[in-house]
Design an enzyme around this catalytic site. Structure first.
Site, PDB file in Angstrom:
ATOM      1  CB  THR A  34     -33.252  -1.512  58.469  1.00 55.05           C
ATOM      2  OG1 THR A  34     -33.521  -2.902  58.312  1.00 55.05           O
ATOM      3  CG2 THR A  34     -31.787  -1.237  58.161  1.00 55.05           C
TER       4      THR A  34
ATOM      5  CE1 TYR B 110     -20.326 -11.161  58.552  1.00 49.26           C
ATOM      6  CE2 TYR B 110     -20.688 -13.077  59.945  1.00 49.26           C
ATOM      7  CZ  TYR B 110     -19.830 -12.177  59.346  1.00 49.26           C
ATOM      8  OH  TYR B 110     -18.470 -12.298  59.534  1.00 49.26           O
TER       9      TYR B 110
ATOM     10  CE1 TYR C 168     -37.056  -4.937  54.240  1.00 41.94           C
ATOM     11  CE2 TYR C 168     -36.254  -4.773  56.494  1.00 41.94           C
ATOM     12  CZ  TYR C 168     -36.329  -4.275  55.217  1.00 41.94           C
ATOM     13  OH  TYR C 168     -35.662  -3.115  54.908  1.00 41.94           O
TER      14      TYR C 168
ATOM     15  NE  ARG D 279     -30.667  -1.502  55.218  1.00 44.01           N
ATOM     16  CZ  ARG D 279     -29.809  -0.606  55.701  1.00 44.01           C
ATOM     17  NH1 ARG D 279     -28.741  -1.009  56.371  1.00 44.01           N
ATOM     18  NH2 ARG D 279     -30.012   0.686  55.539  1.00 44.01           N
TER      19      ARG D 279
ATOM     20  CE  LYS E  29     -39.508  -2.319  54.354  1.00 44.40           C
ATOM     21  NZ  LYS E  29     -38.791  -1.684  55.493  1.00 44.40           N
TER      22      LYS E  29
ATOM     23  CB  ILE F 246     -42.942  -0.831  55.263  1.00 42.43           C
ATOM     24  CG1 ILE F 246     -44.149  -1.666  55.688  1.00 42.43           C
ATOM     25  CG2 ILE F 246     -42.161  -0.358  56.486  1.00 42.43           C
ATOM     26  CD1 ILE F 246     -43.792  -2.933  56.447  1.00 42.43           C
TER      27      ILE F 246
END
Length: 293
Positions: free
Chosen positions: A46, A109, A135, A140, A164, A206
């Protein structure tokens, strides 16, 4: 997956004033991270602003990092999105020989159910020729990949080797660490709680800020992994203020300002992101000067 223990960094994509990719600055960032003691590099996460990169630009970023890294550190490639079949197609056609794993974000989304998330990653795992790092970043994606779903995937697919975890929830992270299968890695995706997660049994981080302060941040994580708690927190409490600052006006605007303050890269970001304002720029500059002393 011992190569994924410690500090990985989600590399930025530096831009020139005309918003073209600054490959020389990207090479400098790779070298800065390697020289600073980072354990592995993550390409096209990202933080790389990959949502606004063309396919040709993505390939340029990949090639530049591979070339500048020159085999020094393990590489992880971001391969994720909200179109399952598009991801599967990439997994079946790309040459993954330079990479030790892919990092694949939970679909955004679309807001899938937990079963939808499971089925998505089932197809990813079955198509991927290399290990998969899940992840989870609800801020987000608008959906939280719950521990039960993560653990189900980890138990069902041998090549899903890590997560992650960036929900910012220590209780959720501890549930994963406590119940994970042997060898599965829980990696922090949140710089501020990376050390507490490591001390709870996590495998590392990360990081975003790690590429700006690689020596300090990677040493903090190594100290945590070695249970040297007081020494690790001594570094944490120095870096805390800047962790807050780099996310205050969005990622990667903050970390790009760190790079500008260090003289490594400019702080240009592509719309709809905008650069940090003058007040934050000055505060980051002052922090960098203090650390550099």
């Amino acid at each position: 997956m011992q190569s994924l223990i410690g500090t990985g960094v989600a590399l930025v994509t530096p831009f020139k004033e005309d918003f073209s990719i600054d490959t020389e600055a990207l090479k400098s960032i790779v070298n800065f991270s390697v020289d600073g003691g980072i354990e592995y590099l993550v390409i096209l996460g990202t933080t790389a602003e990959n949502a606004t990169l063309t396919q040709q630009e993505k390939e340029l970023v990949i090639d530049t990092v591979i070339e500048s890294n020159n085999g020094r550190l393990p590489l992880v490639l971001g391969v994720g999105g909200n179109d399952t079949m598009k991801i599967v197609a990439e997994l079946k056609t790309r040459d993954f020989s330079p990479f030790v794993a892919i990092l694949s974000v939970s679909p955004f989304y679309n807001k899938p159910t937990q079963e939808g998330i499971y089925q998505h990653f089932k197809m990813v795992a079955e198509a991927s020729p290399i290990p998969v790092i899940l992840y989870n970043v609800p801020g987000r994606t608008a959906s939280n990949m719950l521990p039960a779903t993560v653990l189900r995937l980890a138990n069902d697919f041998k090549n899903i080797v890590a997560i992650k975890e960036a929900a910012g929830d220590m209780v959720q992270a501890m549930q994963l660490i406590r119940n994970k299968p042997e060898g599965f890695l829980v990696i922090s995706g949140d710089d501020m709680i990376a050390l507490p997660m490591v001390l709870a049994g996590g495998a590392g981080v990360i990081s975003v800020i790690g590429q700006g302060f690689p020596k300090e941040f990677s040493e903090m994580i190594r100290l945590g992994l070695n249970r040297k708690v007081d020494a690790a927190y001594k570094i944490q409490y120095v870096i805390d203020d800047c962790i807050d600052m780099i996310f205050e006006q969005g990622n990667p605007a903050g970390i790009k300002q760190v790079f500008q303050s260090l003289g490594i890269a400019e702080n240009f970001v592509r719309l709809p992101l905008v650069s940090v304002d003058e007040s934050l720029r000055e505060r980051i500059n002052q922090f960098v000067k203090k650390i550099d002393k």
